[in-house]
Design a protein around this motif. Structure first.
Motif, PDB file in Angstrom:
ATOM      1  N   GLN A 120     -15.787 -35.317 -10.052  1.00  0.00           N
ATOM      2  CA  GLN A 120     -16.845 -35.579 -11.027  1.00  0.00           C
ATOM      3  C   GLN A 120     -17.774 -34.367 -11.054  1.00  0.00           C
ATOM      4  OE1 GLN A 120     -18.399 -36.387 -13.744  1.00  0.00           O
ATOM      5  NE2 GLN A 120     -18.204 -38.580 -13.356  1.00  0.00           N
ATOM      6  N   TYR A 121     -17.814 -33.707 -12.206  1.00  0.00           N
ATOM      7  CA  TYR A 121     -18.662 -32.527 -12.358  1.00  0.00           C
ATOM      8  C   TYR A 121     -19.955 -32.837 -13.095  1.00  0.00           C
ATOM      9  CZ  TYR A 121     -14.502 -30.156 -10.720  1.00  0.00           C
ATOM     10  OH  TYR A 121     -13.427 -29.774  -9.954  1.00  0.00           O
ATOM     11  N   ALA A 122     -20.017 -33.994 -13.753  1.00  0.00           N
ATOM     12  CA  ALA A 122     -21.238 -34.407 -14.454  1.00  0.00           C
ATOM     13  C   ALA A 122     -21.996 -35.367 -13.536  1.00  0.00           C
ATOM     14  CB  ALA A 122     -20.894 -35.064 -15.783  1.00  0.00           C
ATOM     15  N   LEU A 123     -22.802 -34.792 -12.655  1.00  0.00           N
ATOM     16  CA  LEU A 123     -23.537 -35.579 -11.666  1.00  0.00           C
ATOM     17  C   LEU A 123     -24.994 -35.750 -12.067  1.00  0.00           C
ATOM     18  CD1 LEU A 123     -22.211 -33.889  -8.404  1.00  0.00           C
ATOM     19  CD2 LEU A 123     -21.543 -36.127  -9.318  1.00  0.00           C
ATOM     20  N   GLY A 124     -25.541 -36.894 -11.721  1.00  0.00           N
ATOM     21  CA  GLY A 124     -26.966 -37.149 -11.888  1.00  0.00           C
ATOM     22  C   GLY A 124     -27.583 -37.470 -10.549  1.00  0.00           C
ATOM     23  N   ASP A 125     -28.909 -37.529 -10.503  1.00  0.00           N
ATOM     24  CA  ASP A 125     -29.583 -37.722  -9.213  1.00  0.00           C
ATOM     25  C   ASP A 125     -29.981 -39.167  -8.930  1.00  0.00           C
ATOM     26  OD1 ASP A 125     -31.716 -38.011 -10.919  1.00  0.00           O
ATOM     27  OD2 ASP A 125     -32.922 -36.428 -10.019  1.00  0.00           O
ATOM     28  N   SER A 126     -29.523 -40.100  -9.767  1.00  0.00           N
ATOM     29  CA  SER A 126     -29.831 -41.507  -9.494  1.00  0.00           C
ATOM     30  C   SER A 126     -28.573 -42.180  -8.961  1.00  0.00           C
ATOM     31  CB  SER A 126     -30.334 -42.211 -10.755  1.00  0.00           C
ATOM     32  OG  SER A 126     -29.374 -42.139 -11.783  1.00  0.00           O
ATOM     33  N   LEU A 127     -28.614 -42.563  -7.711  1.00  0.00           N
ATOM     34  CA  LEU A 127     -27.460 -43.197  -7.079  1.00  0.00           C
ATOM     35  C   LEU A 127     -27.395 -44.686  -7.422  1.00  0.00           C
ATOM     36  CD1 LEU A 127     -27.674 -41.606  -3.517  1.00  0.00           C
ATOM     37  CD2 LEU A 127     -25.919 -41.176  -5.244  1.00  0.00           C
ATOM     38  N   PRO A 128     -26.184 -45.253  -7.501  1.00  0.00           N
ATOM     39  CA  PRO A 128     -26.058 -46.686  -7.737  1.00  0.00           C
ATOM     40  C   PRO A 128     -26.322 -47.517  -6.476  1.00  0.00           C
ATOM     41  CG  PRO A 128     -23.892 -45.694  -7.560  1.00  0.00           C
ATOM     42  CD  PRO A 128     -24.895 -44.573  -7.497  1.00  0.00           C
ATOM     43  N   ILE A 129     -26.545 -46.836  -5.358  1.00  0.00           N
ATOM     44  CA  ILE A 129     -26.858 -47.489  -4.079  1.00  0.00           C
ATOM     45  C   ILE A 129     -28.068 -46.776  -3.481  1.00  0.00           C
ATOM     46  CG2 ILE A 129     -24.503 -48.276  -3.601  1.00  0.00           C
ATOM     47  CD1 ILE A 129     -24.122 -45.815  -1.813  1.00  0.00           C
ATOM     48  N   PRO A 130     -28.811 -47.421  -2.587  1.00  0.00           N
ATOM     49  CA  PRO A 130     -29.944 -46.741  -1.950  1.00  0.00           C
ATOM     50  C   PRO A 130     -29.489 -45.509  -1.151  1.00  0.00           C
ATOM     51  CG  PRO A 130     -30.056 -49.106  -1.558  1.00  0.00           C
ATOM     52  CD  PRO A 130     -28.711 -48.833  -2.182  1.00  0.00           C
ATOM     53  N   LYS A 131     -30.351 -44.528  -1.084  1.00  0.00           N
ATOM     54  CA  LYS A 131     -30.060 -43.299  -0.343  1.00  0.00           C
ATOM     55  C   LYS A 131     -29.647 -43.605   1.091  1.00  0.00           C
ATOM     56  CE  LYS A 131     -33.295 -40.489   1.360  1.00  0.00           C
ATOM     57  NZ  LYS A 131     -34.405 -39.523   1.448  1.00  0.00           N
ATOM     58  N   GLU A 132     -30.327 -44.551   1.707  1.00  0.00           N
ATOM     59  CA  GLU A 132     -30.029 -44.913   3.097  1.00  0.00           C
ATOM     60  C   GLU A 132     -28.613 -45.481   3.230  1.00  0.00           C
ATOM     61  OE1 GLU A 132     -34.149 -44.503   2.254  1.00  0.00           O
ATOM     62  OE2 GLU A 132     -32.727 -45.929   1.369  1.00  0.00           O
ATOM     63  N   GLY A 176     -20.207 -40.603  -7.776  1.00  0.00           N
ATOM     64  CA  GLY A 176     -19.342 -39.500  -8.176  1.00  0.00           C
ATOM     65  C   GLY A 176     -19.472 -38.331  -7.228  1.00  0.00           C
ATOM     66  N   ALA A 177     -18.416 -37.513  -7.130  1.00  0.00           N
ATOM     67  CA  ALA A 177     -18.433 -36.354  -6.233  1.00  0.00           C
ATOM     68  C   ALA A 177     -17.321 -35.395  -6.613  1.00  0.00           C
ATOM     69  CB  ALA A 177     -18.279 -36.802  -4.780  1.00  0.00           C
ATOM     70  N   SER A 178     -17.387 -34.192  -6.057  1.00  0.00           N
ATOM     71  CA  SER A 178     -16.292 -33.222  -6.176  1.00  0.00           C
ATOM     72  C   SER A 178     -16.317 -32.347  -4.929  1.00  0.00           C
ATOM     73  CB  SER A 178     -16.426 -32.363  -7.439  1.00  0.00           C
ATOM     74  OG  SER A 178     -17.528 -31.490  -7.337  1.00  0.00           O
ATOM     75  N   LEU A 179     -15.154 -31.906  -4.507  1.00  0.00           N
ATOM     76  CA  LEU A 179     -15.057 -31.095  -3.297  1.00  0.00           C
ATOM     77  C   LEU A 179     -15.102 -29.620  -3.665  1.00  0.00           C
ATOM     78  CD1 LEU A 179     -14.768 -31.537  -0.238  1.00  0.00           C
ATOM     79  CD2 LEU A 179     -12.309 -31.162  -0.535  1.00  0.00           C
ATOM     80  N   PRO A 190     -14.875 -39.129 -15.567  1.00  0.00           N
ATOM     81  CA  PRO A 190     -14.118 -37.995 -15.032  1.00  0.00           C
ATOM     82  C   PRO A 190     -12.844 -37.774 -15.831  1.00  0.00           C
ATOM     83  CG  PRO A 190     -14.009 -39.865 -13.529  1.00  0.00           C
ATOM     84  CD  PRO A 190     -14.933 -40.247 -14.646  1.00  0.00           C
ATOM     85  N   THR A 191     -12.352 -36.560 -15.804  1.00  0.00           N
ATOM     86  CA  THR A 191     -11.130 -36.254 -16.549  1.00  0.00           C
ATOM     87  C   THR A 191      -9.944 -36.955 -15.885  1.00  0.00           C
ATOM     88  OG1 THR A 191     -10.788 -34.250 -15.254  1.00  0.00           O
ATOM     89  CG2 THR A 191     -11.974 -34.008 -17.341  1.00  0.00           C
ATOM     90  N   GLU A 192      -8.944 -37.232 -16.679  1.00  0.00           N
ATOM     91  CA  GLU A 192      -7.750 -37.888 -16.165  1.00  0.00           C
ATOM     92  C   GLU A 192      -7.008 -36.928 -15.243  1.00  0.00           C
ATOM     93  OE1 GLU A 192      -3.641 -39.790 -17.918  1.00  0.00           O
ATOM     94  OE2 GLU A 192      -5.445 -39.865 -19.155  1.00  0.00           O
ATOM     95  N   LYS A 193      -6.459 -37.472 -14.185  1.00  0.00           N
ATOM     96  CA  LYS A 193      -5.730 -36.657 -13.226  1.00  0.00           C
ATOM     97  C   LYS A 193      -4.282 -36.544 -13.665  1.00  0.00           C
ATOM     98  CE  LYS A 193      -4.963 -36.028  -8.336  1.00  0.00           C
ATOM     99  NZ  LYS A 193      -5.285 -36.439  -6.995  1.00  0.00           N
ATOM    100  N   ASN A 194      -3.769 -35.317 -13.693  1.00  0.00           N
ATOM    101  CA  ASN A 194      -2.373 -35.075 -14.035  1.00  0.00           C
ATOM    102  C   ASN A 194      -1.568 -34.888 -12.758  1.00  0.00           C
ATOM    103  OD1 ASN A 194      -2.848 -35.027 -16.869  1.00  0.00           O
ATOM    104  ND2 ASN A 194      -3.736 -32.990 -16.611  1.00  0.00           N
ATOM    105  N   PHE A 195      -0.321 -35.266 -12.808  1.00  0.00           N
ATOM    106  CA  PHE A 195       0.549 -35.169 -11.640  1.00  0.00           C
ATOM    107  C   PHE A 195       1.792 -34.356 -11.964  1.00  0.00           C
ATOM    108  CE2 PHE A 195      -1.860 -39.086 -11.241  1.00  0.00           C
ATOM    109  CZ  PHE A 195      -2.353 -38.989  -9.939  1.00  0.00           C
ATOM    110  N   GLY A 249     -24.692 -27.944 -12.206  1.00  0.00           N
ATOM    111  CA  GLY A 249     -24.123 -29.284 -12.247  1.00  0.00           C
ATOM    112  C   GLY A 249     -24.035 -29.905 -10.863  1.00  0.00           C
ATOM    113  N   PHE A 250     -23.713 -29.097  -9.866  1.00  0.00           N
ATOM    114  CA  PHE A 250     -23.668 -29.597  -8.494  1.00  0.00           C
ATOM    115  C   PHE A 250     -25.076 -29.908  -7.999  1.00  0.00           C
ATOM    116  CE2 PHE A 250     -19.882 -26.511  -8.096  1.00  0.00           C
ATOM    117  CZ  PHE A 250     -19.020 -27.417  -8.689  1.00  0.00           C
ATOM    118  N   ALA A 251     -26.007 -29.020  -8.306  1.00  0.00           N
ATOM    119  CA  ALA A 251     -27.398 -29.203  -7.869  1.00  0.00           C
ATOM    120  C   ALA A 251     -28.063 -30.395  -8.548  1.00  0.00           C
ATOM    121  CB  ALA A 251     -28.197 -27.930  -8.141  1.00  0.00           C
ATOM    122  N   ALA A 252     -27.546 -30.812  -9.696  1.00  0.00           N
ATOM    123  CA  ALA A 252     -28.133 -31.944 -10.426  1.00  0.00           C
ATOM    124  C   ALA A 252     -27.859 -33.278  -9.754  1.00  0.00           C
ATOM    125  CB  ALA A 252     -27.585 -31.969 -11.854  1.00  0.00           C
ATOM    126  N   GLY A 253     -26.948 -33.294  -8.799  1.00  0.00           N
ATOM    127  CA  GLY A 253     -26.606 -34.531  -8.106  1.00  0.00           C
ATOM    128  C   GLY A 253     -27.702 -34.992  -7.168  1.00  0.00           C
TER     129      GLY A 253
END
Length: 195
Positions: A11-23, A140-143, A179-184, A84-88
């Motif tokens: 996921q390259y389109a990251l935002g800073d609001s998590l769907p779970i608490p930071k803790e 969302g995340a990306s390595l 996220p974009t579809e994964k190709n195999f 985009g990474f820093a926006a997470g």
């Protein structure tokens, strides 16, 4: 588990609001690394978990390092990707503790040359465990791999032990796009089954 792996995507389109608490995110990251397997139960994986301004600080270090290496005409594209990474909401920095590897090499000399390789397996397991666990929680995340460009700066900024070797970075946050579809690749060139 397979269902969880199917949720994991870059996921390259990251935002800073998590769907779970930071803790809760912090707890999940720690537990995923704790439960990840390691050779000889070495538990050599280490993590620096950065949220908010600390995460953005890390990505500024990466930008500074790349500014000196990327040609000026290409830098805006690089800068946009890093932004985009820093926006997470945060970033997990994955390390392997080389003192653990060296101790195992001394203790089991027959396998000495393999412990650095097995250490890489351990960090890969930890990375997949964290990424999959976060994906299952709707994060969302990306390595990424900007080491060794920023290793010294990171070690100094967060006063890390000299034995910690940076292996990967996982920026994470809210999913701001599908996220974009994964190709195999074709199975015929990838798998062999006998018996």
């Amino acid at each position: 588990m397979l269902d969880n792996l199917l949720k994991r995507r870059s996921q390259y389109a990251l935002g800073d609001s998590l769907p779970i608490p930071k803790e809760e995110a912090d707890r999940l990251i720690r537990e995923a690394i704790r439960q990840a397997p390691s050779s000889f139960n070495s538990q050599s994986s280490r993590a620096l978990i950065l949220f908010g301004q600390e995460s953005r600080r890390f990505w500024r270090f990466v930008e500074e390092a790349l500014r000196a290496l990327v040609p000026e005409p290409d830098f805006p594209r690089t800068q946009k990707r890093l932004g985009g990474f820093a926006a997470g909401a945060g970033t997990v920095l994955f390390f392997e503790d080389q003192s653990v590897v060296e101790e195992l090499q001394k203790k089991f000399p027959l396998y000495a040359e393999n412990f650095p390789i097995w250490s890489e397996h351990s960090t890969a397991m930890a990375q997949l465990a964290v990424w999959t666990t976060l994906a299952d929680a709707g994060v969302g995340a990306s390595l990424q791999h900007y080491n060794p460009l920023v290793d010294d700066k990171v070690a100094a900024a967060w006063d890390l032990p000299a034995s910690w070797k940076l292996r990967a970075q996982l920026p994470f946050g809210s999913n701001e796009a599908e996220p974009t579809e994964k190709n195999f690749i074709d199975d015929d060139g990838r798998f062999l089954t006998f018996g």
